[in-house]
Design a protein around this motif. Structure first.
Motif, PDB file in Angstrom:
ATOM      1  N   LEU A  66     -24.051  21.135  26.315  1.00  8.01           N
ATOM      2  CA  LEU A  66     -25.215  21.675  25.618  1.00  8.01           C
ATOM      3  C   LEU A  66     -26.188  22.271  26.625  1.00  8.01           C
ATOM      4  CD1 LEU A  66     -26.252  19.032  22.904  1.00  8.01           C
ATOM      5  CD2 LEU A  66     -24.776  21.028  22.660  1.00  8.01           C
ATOM      6  N   VAL A  67     -26.767  23.386  26.241  1.00  7.39           N
ATOM      7  CA  VAL A  67     -27.812  24.020  27.039  1.00  7.39           C
ATOM      8  C   VAL A  67     -28.947  24.371  26.089  1.00  7.39           C
ATOM      9  CG1 VAL A  67     -28.422  25.987  28.496  1.00  7.39           C
ATOM     10  CG2 VAL A  67     -26.139  24.973  28.669  1.00  7.39           C
ATOM     11  N   THR A  68     -30.180  24.041  26.462  1.00  6.11           N
ATOM     12  CA  THR A  68     -31.333  24.423  25.646  1.00  6.11           C
ATOM     13  C   THR A  68     -32.193  25.393  26.435  1.00  6.11           C
ATOM     14  OG1 THR A  68     -32.800  22.627  26.393  1.00  6.11           O
ATOM     15  CG2 THR A  68     -31.336  22.153  24.538  1.00  6.11           C
ATOM     16  N   ILE A  69     -32.640  26.442  25.770  1.00  2.00           N
ATOM     17  CA  ILE A  69     -33.486  27.456  26.404  1.00  2.00           C
ATOM     18  C   ILE A  69     -34.462  27.975  25.371  1.00  2.00           C
ATOM     19  CG2 ILE A  69     -31.728  29.222  25.916  1.00  2.00           C
ATOM     20  CD1 ILE A  69     -32.685  30.741  28.401  1.00  2.00           C
ATOM     21  N   ASP A  70     -35.697  28.249  25.785  1.00  3.98           N
ATOM     22  CA  ASP A  70     -36.688  28.787  24.867  1.00  3.98           C
ATOM     23  C   ASP A  70     -36.470  30.286  24.672  1.00  3.98           C
ATOM     24  OD1 ASP A  70     -37.840  26.304  24.607  1.00  3.98           O
ATOM     25  OD2 ASP A  70     -39.354  26.654  26.146  1.00  3.98           O
ATOM     26  N   ALA A  71     -36.907  30.787  23.535  1.00  3.22           N
ATOM     27  CA  ALA A  71     -36.645  32.176  23.169  1.00  3.22           C
ATOM     28  C   ALA A  71     -37.406  33.173  24.034  1.00  3.22           C
ATOM     29  CB  ALA A  71     -36.993  32.400  21.696  1.00  3.22           C
ATOM     30  N   ASP A  72     -38.443  32.723  24.733  1.00  2.00           N
ATOM     31  CA  ASP A  72     -39.195  33.630  25.614  1.00  2.00           C
ATOM     32  C   ASP A  72     -38.773  33.486  27.073  1.00  2.00           C
ATOM     33  OD1 ASP A  72     -40.274  31.161  26.213  1.00  2.00           O
ATOM     34  OD2 ASP A  72     -42.365  31.821  26.128  1.00  2.00           O
ATOM     35  N   THR A  73     -37.588  32.926  27.290  1.00  3.31           N
ATOM     36  CA  THR A  73     -37.085  32.671  28.636  1.00  3.31           C
ATOM     37  C   THR A  73     -35.765  33.401  28.849  1.00  3.31           C
ATOM     38  OG1 THR A  73     -38.189  30.522  28.745  1.00  3.31           O
ATOM     39  CG2 THR A  73     -36.312  30.838  30.220  1.00  3.31           C
ATOM     40  N   VAL A  74     -35.556  33.875  30.061  1.00  4.79           N
ATOM     41  CA  VAL A  74     -34.331  34.560  30.447  1.00  4.79           C
ATOM     42  C   VAL A  74     -33.604  33.691  31.465  1.00  4.79           C
ATOM     43  CG1 VAL A  74     -33.422  36.572  31.688  1.00  4.79           C
ATOM     44  CG2 VAL A  74     -35.267  36.862  30.015  1.00  4.79           C
ATOM     45  N   MET A  75     -32.312  33.418  31.244  1.00  2.00           N
ATOM     46  CA  MET A  75     -31.552  32.639  32.221  1.00  2.00           C
ATOM     47  C   MET A  75     -30.894  33.567  33.231  1.00  2.00           C
ATOM     48  SD  MET A  75     -27.992  31.279  30.425  1.00  2.00           S
ATOM     49  CE  MET A  75     -28.816  30.099  29.371  1.00  2.00           C
ATOM     50  N   SER A  76     -30.730  33.070  34.446  1.00  2.67           N
ATOM     51  CA  SER A  76     -30.053  33.838  35.485  1.00  2.67           C
ATOM     52  C   SER A  76     -28.566  33.951  35.162  1.00  2.67           C
ATOM     53  CB  SER A  76     -30.247  33.174  36.846  1.00  2.67           C
ATOM     54  OG  SER A  76     -31.623  33.119  37.174  1.00  2.67           O
ATOM     55  N   SER A  77     -27.930  34.968  35.693  1.00  2.00           N
ATOM     56  CA  SER A  77     -26.535  35.246  35.356  1.00  2.00           C
ATOM     57  C   SER A  77     -25.590  34.132  35.803  1.00  2.00           C
ATOM     58  CB  SER A  77     -26.097  36.568  35.983  1.00  2.00           C
ATOM     59  OG  SER A  77     -26.231  36.524  37.391  1.00  2.00           O
ATOM     60  N   PHE A  78     -26.008  33.336  36.788  1.00  2.00           N
ATOM     61  CA  PHE A  78     -25.152  32.267  37.328  1.00  2.00           C
ATOM     62  C   PHE A  78     -25.419  30.913  36.697  1.00  2.00           C
ATOM     63  CE2 PHE A  78     -28.946  32.656  40.004  1.00  2.00           C
ATOM     64  CZ  PHE A  78     -29.453  31.359  39.936  1.00  2.00           C
ATOM     65  N   MET A  79     -26.363  30.834  35.757  1.00  2.00           N
ATOM     66  CA  MET A  79     -26.837  29.531  35.282  1.00  2.00           C
ATOM     67  C   MET A  79     -25.734  28.692  34.647  1.00  2.00           C
ATOM     68  SD  MET A  79     -28.165  27.653  32.550  1.00  2.00           S
ATOM     69  CE  MET A  79     -28.306  25.975  33.104  1.00  2.00           C
ATOM     70  N   LEU A  80     -24.979  29.249  33.722  1.00  2.00           N
ATOM     71  CA  LEU A  80     -23.957  28.469  33.025  1.00  2.00           C
ATOM     72  C   LEU A  80     -22.834  28.053  33.978  1.00  2.00           C
ATOM     73  CD1 LEU A  80     -23.655  30.368  29.611  1.00  2.00           C
ATOM     74  CD2 LEU A  80     -25.017  28.341  30.158  1.00  2.00           C
ATOM     75  N   ALA A  81     -22.422  28.956  34.845  1.00  6.18           N
ATOM     76  CA  ALA A  81     -21.367  28.622  35.805  1.00  6.18           C
ATOM     77  C   ALA A  81     -21.823  27.518  36.746  1.00  6.18           C
ATOM     78  CB  ALA A  81     -20.970  29.868  36.600  1.00  6.18           C
ATOM     79  N   ALA A  82     -23.088  27.551  37.150  1.00  6.06           N
ATOM     80  CA  ALA A  82     -23.615  26.509  38.034  1.00  6.06           C
ATOM     81  C   ALA A  82     -23.635  25.156  37.329  1.00  6.06           C
ATOM     82  CB  ALA A  82     -25.016  26.886  38.510  1.00  6.06           C
ATOM     83  N   ALA A  83     -24.048  25.147  36.052  1.00  7.45           N
ATOM     84  CA  ALA A  83     -24.072  23.891  35.294  1.00  7.45           C
ATOM     85  C   ALA A  83     -22.660  23.325  35.151  1.00  7.45           C
ATOM     86  CB  ALA A  83     -24.688  24.130  33.918  1.00  7.45           C
ATOM     87  N   GLU A  84     -21.692  24.183  34.821  1.00  8.30           N
ATOM     88  CA  GLU A  84     -20.307  23.718  34.682  1.00  8.30           C
ATOM     89  C   GLU A  84     -19.801  23.142  36.006  1.00  8.30           C
ATOM     90  OE1 GLU A  84     -15.975  25.389  33.183  1.00  8.30           O
ATOM     91  OE2 GLU A  84     -17.325  26.726  34.265  1.00  8.30           O
ATOM     92  N   LYS A  85     -20.092  23.814  37.092  1.00  6.95           N
ATOM     93  CA  LYS A  85     -19.615  23.370  38.404  1.00  6.95           C
ATOM     94  C   LYS A  85     -20.210  22.016  38.777  1.00  6.95           C
ATOM     95  CE  LYS A  85     -19.302  24.864  43.237  1.00  6.95           C
ATOM     96  NZ  LYS A  85     -19.609  25.977  44.193  1.00  6.95           N
ATOM     97  N   LEU A  86     -21.504  21.829  38.552  1.00  6.20           N
ATOM     98  CA  LEU A  86     -22.142  20.558  38.890  1.00  6.20           C
ATOM     99  C   LEU A  86     -21.613  19.416  38.026  1.00  6.20           C
ATOM    100  CD1 LEU A  86     -25.833  21.718  39.442  1.00  6.20           C
ATOM    101  CD2 LEU A  86     -24.189  21.006  41.187  1.00  6.20           C
ATOM    102  N   LEU A  87     -21.447  19.670  36.739  1.00  6.87           N
ATOM    103  CA  LEU A  87     -20.920  18.623  35.854  1.00  6.87           C
ATOM    104  C   LEU A  87     -19.480  18.274  36.213  1.00  6.87           C
ATOM    105  CD1 LEU A  87     -22.422  19.801  32.451  1.00  6.87           C
ATOM    106  CD2 LEU A  87     -23.048  17.731  33.718  1.00  6.87           C
TER     107      LEU A  87
END
Length: 252
Positions: free
Chosen positions: A97-118
Motif C-alpha cells: 500500500l502507498v498513500t499520497i495526497d492529491a496535491d503531491t507529486v511522487m518522484s519517478s523512483f518512489m515505488l521502485a525504491a519502496a519495493e526494493k527496501l521491503l
C-alpha cells in the motif's frame, strides 16, 4: 423426478503488487499532476499497480479526471482523513500500500525504491522526504515551528507518502479514525513501533515527493508563526474547526 443442481461460483481477486491510495476533495486543479507522477513511477509494473482515488464530497471534475486516468474510484463523505484513507485501503488489492495526497507529486523512483527496501526484509515500511513546490523564509520557519513539537511528541519519523505491506497496515489497524489531525504522524509512530517488535526498521526514501504550497499561498508563508493555535491543534489532534479549515473544507 427432477433435481435442481445449484452451482456455486467461487470468485477470487487476483493480488497485484501496488495499490496507491489518493484521498481527494475537489482536487480538479491538482490531481492530474499527482496521477501523472504515479503513472510514471508505476510504468515498470504494468497491470501490477492500481490507483484508488477516494472521492470525498467532490462537486467538481475530480471524479471525471480520475476515471480518465483509469483509476478506481470510491466515495467516502467523512470529514476525517483517517477514515478516507482506510476506505481506500479496504478496497485495495495490492501487496504493498502507498498513500499520497492529491496535491503531491511522487518522484519517478518512489515505488521502485519502496519495493526494493521491503524486499530486503529489513524494513516494515516508512515515509519519504521531499520539498514544497515553492519555498521561502516564512515557509521554512513555519515548517520548523511545527516539526519540532511533532518530533518531540511522535519521534523522529518521516511522513508525506507512506509505503508498507498491506498485511502490516492491517495488523496495526490502519490510520487512527479517532484523530482529525496528525493522523499521519500517529500512523508513522505505530508502524515504527510495530516494526521494532518484529525486528524491522521504519525507512525513509529521500527526495521522493514535491508537495503543493497552496495553503501557504492562501494563508501566508508565516502561517504557523502567526497562528500558533494551529500547532496546538495538531498536538491536540481533534480540533474539528481547524481540521475543516485546513483540510475538509479547504478549496484551492
Amino acid at each position: 423426478m427432477f433435481y435442481r443442481k445449484t452451482v456455486y461460483w467461487r470468485t477470487t481477486v487476483e493480488p497485484i503488487k501496488f495499490s496507491i491510495i489518493v484521498p481527494a476533495h475537489n482536487e480538479e486543479k491538482e490531481i492530474s499532476k499527482c496521477l501523472e507522477s504515479i503513472k510514471a513511477a508505476a510504468a515498470p509494473y504494468g497491470e501490477q499497480a492500481e490507483i484508488i482515488v477516494v472521492l470525498n464530497r467532490c462537486t467538481d471534475r475530480t471524479e471525471e479526471i480520475a476515471l480518465a486516468y483509469g483509476c478506481t474510484t470510491i466515495k467516502n463523505d467523512d470529514r476525517n482523513l483517517a477514515k478516507i484513507r482506510n476506505a481506500g485501503a479496504r478496497a485495495a488489492r495490492g501487496e504493498i500500500l502507498v498513500t499520497i495526497d492529491a496535491d503531491t507529486v511522487m518522484s519517478s523512483f518512489m515505488l521502485a525504491a519502496a519495493e526494493k527496501l521491503l524486499a530486503t526484509g529489513l524494513f516494515i515500511g516508512g515515509g519519504v522526504t521531499g520539498k514544497f513546490d515553492r519555498m521561502s523564509i516564512g515557509i521554512t520557519a513555519s515548517v520548523a515551528a511545527l516539526s519540532v513539537p511533532i518530533m518531540l511528541k511522535y519521534g523522529l519519523i518521516s511522513i508525506g507518502i507512506f509505503w508498507c505491506r498491506k498485511a502490516d497496515f492491517d495488523a496495526i489497524g490502519g490510520f487512527n479514525e479517532g484523530m482529525l489531525l496528525a493522523e499521519d504522524c500517529d500512523f508513522a509512530r505505530r508502524l515504527a513501533l510495530y516494526g521494532l517488535r518484529n525486528q524491522k526498521l521504519f525507512g525513509t526514501i529521500p527526495f521522493a515527493m514535491t508537495t503543493s504550497s497552496r495553503k501557504f499561498d492562501q494563508y501566508g508563508d508565516w502561517l504557523l508563526i502567526k497562528r500558533p493555535e494551529i500547532i496546538a491543534a495538531f498536538l491536540k489532534e481533534n480540533d474539528q474547526k481547524l481540521a475543516d479549515q485546513l483540510y475538509y473544507d479547504f478549496e484551492n
